[in-house]
Motif scaffolding. Structure first.
Motif, PDB file in Angstrom:
ATOM      1  N   PHE A  43       0.837  -1.201   0.000  1.00  0.00           N
ATOM      2  CA  PHE A  43       0.000   0.000   0.000  1.00  0.00           C
ATOM      3  C   PHE A  43       0.874   1.254   0.000  1.00  0.00           C
ATOM      4  O   PHE A  43       0.618   2.207  -0.727  1.00  0.00           O
ATOM      5  N   ARG A  44       1.907   1.240   0.835  1.00  0.00           N
ATOM      6  CA  ARG A  44       2.783   2.413   0.915  1.00  0.00           C
ATOM      7  C   ARG A  44       3.569   2.611  -0.376  1.00  0.00           C
ATOM      8  O   ARG A  44       3.713   3.731  -0.853  1.00  0.00           O
ATOM      9  N   LYS A  45       4.064   1.515  -0.939  1.00  0.00           N
ATOM     10  CA  LYS A  45       4.842   1.602  -2.182  1.00  0.00           C
ATOM     11  C   LYS A  45       4.002   2.180  -3.318  1.00  0.00           C
ATOM     12  O   LYS A  45       4.443   3.046  -4.064  1.00  0.00           O
ATOM     13  N   ASN A  46       2.783   1.704  -3.450  1.00  0.00           N
ATOM     14  CA  ASN A  46       1.898   2.138  -4.534  1.00  0.00           C
ATOM     15  C   ASN A  46       1.052   3.348  -4.165  1.00  0.00           C
ATOM     16  O   ASN A  46       0.374   3.910  -5.015  1.00  0.00           O
ATOM     17  N   ASN A  47       1.047   3.696  -2.873  1.00  0.00           N
ATOM     18  CA  ASN A  47       0.223   4.786  -2.363  1.00  0.00           C
ATOM     19  C   ASN A  47      -1.246   4.617  -2.764  1.00  0.00           C
ATOM     20  O   ASN A  47      -1.942   5.574  -3.093  1.00  0.00           O
ATOM     21  N   SER A  48      -1.673   3.338  -2.744  1.00  0.00           N
ATOM     22  CA  SER A  48      -3.066   3.040  -3.077  1.00  0.00           C
ATOM     23  C   SER A  48      -3.443   1.669  -2.530  1.00  0.00           C
ATOM     24  O   SER A  48      -2.587   0.879  -2.160  1.00  0.00           O
ATOM     25  N   THR A  94      -4.055   1.862   6.002  1.00  0.00           N
ATOM     26  CA  THR A  94      -4.539   2.769   4.964  1.00  0.00           C
ATOM     27  C   THR A  94      -4.264   4.221   5.330  1.00  0.00           C
ATOM     28  O   THR A  94      -4.052   5.050   4.450  1.00  0.00           O
ATOM     29  N   CYS A  95      -4.245   4.524   6.613  1.00  0.00           N
ATOM     30  CA  CYS A  95      -3.874   5.886   7.019  1.00  0.00           C
ATOM     31  C   CYS A  95      -2.409   6.137   6.742  1.00  0.00           C
ATOM     32  O   CYS A  95      -2.039   7.210   6.270  1.00  0.00           O
ATOM     33  N   GLU A  96      -1.557   5.148   6.983  1.00  0.00           N
ATOM     34  CA  GLU A  96      -0.136   5.264   6.698  1.00  0.00           C
ATOM     35  C   GLU A  96       0.118   5.407   5.210  1.00  0.00           C
ATOM     36  O   GLU A  96       0.999   6.145   4.799  1.00  0.00           O
ATOM     37  N   SER A  97      -0.662   4.713   4.391  1.00  0.00           N
ATOM     38  CA  SER A  97      -0.386   4.692   2.958  1.00  0.00           C
ATOM     39  C   SER A  97      -0.681   6.021   2.278  1.00  0.00           C
ATOM     40  O   SER A  97      -0.201   6.278   1.187  1.00  0.00           O
ATOM     41  N   THR A  98      -1.465   6.877   2.913  1.00  0.00           N
ATOM     42  CA  THR A  98      -1.805   8.150   2.272  1.00  0.00           C
ATOM     43  C   THR A  98      -0.891   9.292   2.708  1.00  0.00           C
ATOM     44  O   THR A  98      -1.041  10.399   2.239  1.00  0.00           O
ATOM     45  N   ASN A  99       0.028   9.024   3.621  1.00  0.00           N
ATOM     46  CA  ASN A  99       0.933  10.089   4.089  1.00  0.00           C
ATOM     47  C   ASN A  99       2.158  10.214   3.211  1.00  0.00           C
ATOM     48  O   ASN A  99       2.621   9.380   2.606  1.00  0.00           O
TER      49      ASN A  99
END
Length: 99
Positions: A43-48, A94-99
């Motif tokens: 999720f973090r890598k793709n930011n999605s 999901t909160c981490e992935s949007t930062n």
């Protein structure tokens, strides 16, 4: 099977057990938690979050919660705690992935 598909598979298996008279299976619960945690870096890598996984997240808590009522009080509490735990992991990732 990629990590997204593996999570979906493990979640659906876990959810099916909770819906049945078997209730909460500790091994299946641990497997779905671990599989879910493995998605965080993706999720973090793709930011999605992929749509298939997002669809699981939308109904994850409510599907588990609605199944809890069919069980005796002790099992019901374990199932609700599992729902809280899974929702918490998903929310945190999901909160981490949007930062």
């Amino acid at each position: 099977m990629n990590k997204y598909e593996m999570f979906i598979y493990k979640f659906l298996y876990f959810d099916e057990l909770v819906r049945s008279n078997k209730g909460l299976d500790d091994i299946a619960f641990q497997e779905v938690c671990e599989s879910l945690k493995e998605l965080g870096p993706l999720f973090r890598k793709n930011n999605s979050v992929p749509l298939d996984v997002a669809n699981i997240f939308i109904d994850m808590y409510s599907s588990i919660e609605s199944s809890a009522d069919r069980h005796p009080p002790e099992m019901r509490e374990k199932i609700l705690l599992a729902a809280d735990t899974l929702a918490g992991i998903a929310r945190e990732m999901t909160c981490e992935s949007t930062n």
